[in-house]
Design an enzyme around this catalytic site. Sequence first.
Site, PDB file in Angstrom:
ATOM      1  N   MET A  27      35.861  56.837  63.390  1.00 36.39           N
ATOM      2  CA  MET A  27      36.626  56.089  64.393  1.00 36.39           C
ATOM      3  C   MET A  27      35.790  54.945  64.957  1.00 36.39           C
ATOM      4  O   MET A  27      34.618  55.114  65.238  1.00 36.39           O
ATOM      5  CB  MET A  27      36.989  57.056  65.521  1.00 36.39           C
ATOM      6  CG  MET A  27      37.583  56.434  66.746  1.00 36.39           C
ATOM      7  SD  MET A  27      37.833  57.684  68.058  1.00 36.39           S
ATOM      8  CE  MET A  27      36.498  57.285  69.168  1.00 36.39           C
ATOM      9  N   SER A 101      32.220  61.617  60.660  1.00 39.45           N
ATOM     10  CA  SER A 101      33.003  61.919  61.855  1.00 39.45           C
ATOM     11  C   SER A 101      34.459  62.210  61.467  1.00 39.45           C
ATOM     12  O   SER A 101      34.691  63.006  60.557  1.00 39.45           O
ATOM     13  CB  SER A 101      32.848  60.750  62.826  1.00 39.45           C
ATOM     14  OG  SER A 101      33.192  61.138  64.122  1.00 39.45           O
ATOM     15  N   GLN A 102      35.455  61.545  62.074  1.00 39.12           N
ATOM     16  CA  GLN A 102      36.835  61.924  61.735  1.00 39.12           C
ATOM     17  C   GLN A 102      37.125  61.693  60.256  1.00 39.12           C
ATOM     18  O   GLN A 102      37.987  62.373  59.678  1.00 39.12           O
ATOM     19  CB  GLN A 102      37.859  61.194  62.612  1.00 39.12           C
ATOM     20  CG  GLN A 102      38.023  59.712  62.319  1.00 39.12           C
ATOM     21  CD  GLN A 102      39.074  59.022  63.198  1.00 39.12           C
ATOM     22  OE1 GLN A 102      39.523  59.568  64.202  1.00 39.12           O
ATOM     23  NE2 GLN A 102      39.458  57.810  62.838  1.00 39.12           N
ATOM     24  N   ASP A 221      24.656  66.074  69.732  1.00 36.12           N
ATOM     25  CA  ASP A 221      25.863  65.245  69.704  1.00 36.12           C
ATOM     26  C   ASP A 221      26.436  65.119  71.111  1.00 36.12           C
ATOM     27  O   ASP A 221      26.746  66.113  71.761  1.00 36.12           O
ATOM     28  CB  ASP A 221      26.909  65.879  68.773  1.00 36.12           C
ATOM     29  CG  ASP A 221      27.924  64.865  68.294  1.00 36.12           C
ATOM     30  OD1 ASP A 221      28.386  64.064  69.125  1.00 36.12           O
ATOM     31  OD2 ASP A 221      28.233  64.860  67.092  1.00 36.12           O
ATOM     32  N   HIS A 277      25.268  62.000  67.656  1.00 40.42           N
ATOM     33  CA  HIS A 277      26.326  61.829  66.664  1.00 40.42           C
ATOM     34  C   HIS A 277      25.980  60.797  65.578  1.00 40.42           C
ATOM     35  O   HIS A 277      25.741  59.634  65.899  1.00 40.42           O
ATOM     36  CB  HIS A 277      27.602  61.398  67.389  1.00 40.42           C
ATOM     37  CG  HIS A 277      28.837  61.546  66.557  1.00 40.42           C
ATOM     38  ND1 HIS A 277      29.180  62.728  65.932  1.00 40.42           N
ATOM     39  CD2 HIS A 277      29.808  60.661  66.226  1.00 40.42           C
ATOM     40  CE1 HIS A 277      30.313  62.555  65.261  1.00 40.42           C
ATOM     41  NE2 HIS A 277      30.717  61.317  65.429  1.00 40.42           N
TER      42      HIS A 277
END
Length: 295
Positions: A27, A101-102, A221, A277
């Site tokens: 994202m 990530s996503q 994270d 992250h």
Amino acid sequence: MKKWLGIIFLIKYILAHPTPIVLWHGMGDTCCVDFSLGAFKQFLEREIPGVYVNSLRIGNSTIEDFENGYFMHPNKQVEYVCNMLANDPELQDGFNAIGFSQGAQFLRGVVQRCGHKLPPIKNVISLGGQHQGVYGLPHCGALQHATCDYVRKLLNYAAYYSWVQHSLVQATYWHDPLDEIMYKKSSQFLADINNERKINKTYIANLNRLENFVLVKFDSDSIVQPRETEWFGFYAPGQAERLLPLEESNLYKKDRLGLRKMKESGKLIFLSTPGDHLHFPQEWFVEKILKPYLL
Ligand SMILES: *[C@@H]1O[C@H](CO)[C@@H](O)[C@H](O)[C@H]1NC(C)=O
Ligand SMILES: *[C@@H]1O[C@H](CO)[C@@H](O)[C@H](O)[C@H]1NC(C)=O
């Protein structure tokens, strides 16, 4: 002597035709700009001479790619990527894939929904993916972008409204542990690919066809909540403090997704690294991921 070793190394890779790699960004990111995934692609090309890397662009331009990360429904994104991968001639002998990530849970969506129609997907690496969803978006990290702030507000108030599910990507993996029933009923992406509503055997078979599914958790994270979701952990139902690891979840105990079988056969790999992250040292990546899974 060192120089010769280098040359032998190089010849070995050229002859071996390195397995191609597909990347799916997260994202607020895009496929190809120099300071993010573009640089990572170059890093892979440097470390694995001759490798073909397809960094997925979701849309017709960089701007669309960025916007689609917030607003193009994951079901559509998955379908779009299924088509892209099926039509990429460089991937026809099989490939590895890395999701950021996503992008990691969307990549899993691709494996589960269309893996049987694609060339063999060998190893999938999930870097900070949210496989049990998120409950909270504490801040937008380095991306202090107006879109991200808007998304945070909307998620807190209206994630399960149908129009939000339809129009906001992050809502489709919002997981409210205080209302599991609502989550299972309303989450248009995650609850489906996690076989929460019904069990889709194709999903199980396709996921199990991977050689390895590597889950990387970032121990500091500060963006993903809870960070255990990166290993399929989540809050125990009914509250938002106590965490259940995958092994204690219903998903695992009832083996709704075939993960127990994968773990028992050594295909489900759990790695962690101390950073925030998506922050990891290159040497760590080379030792723990590139050498074991991408060569
Ligand atoms: C690419 O452009 C076409 C034509 O403008 C548009 O219909 C389509 O939605 C775009 N693709 C994506 C994934 O945004
Ligand atoms: C299961 O998933 C496959 C692959 O996406 C799909 O074609 C099929 O319709 C799904 N089956 C059910 C019962 O939802």
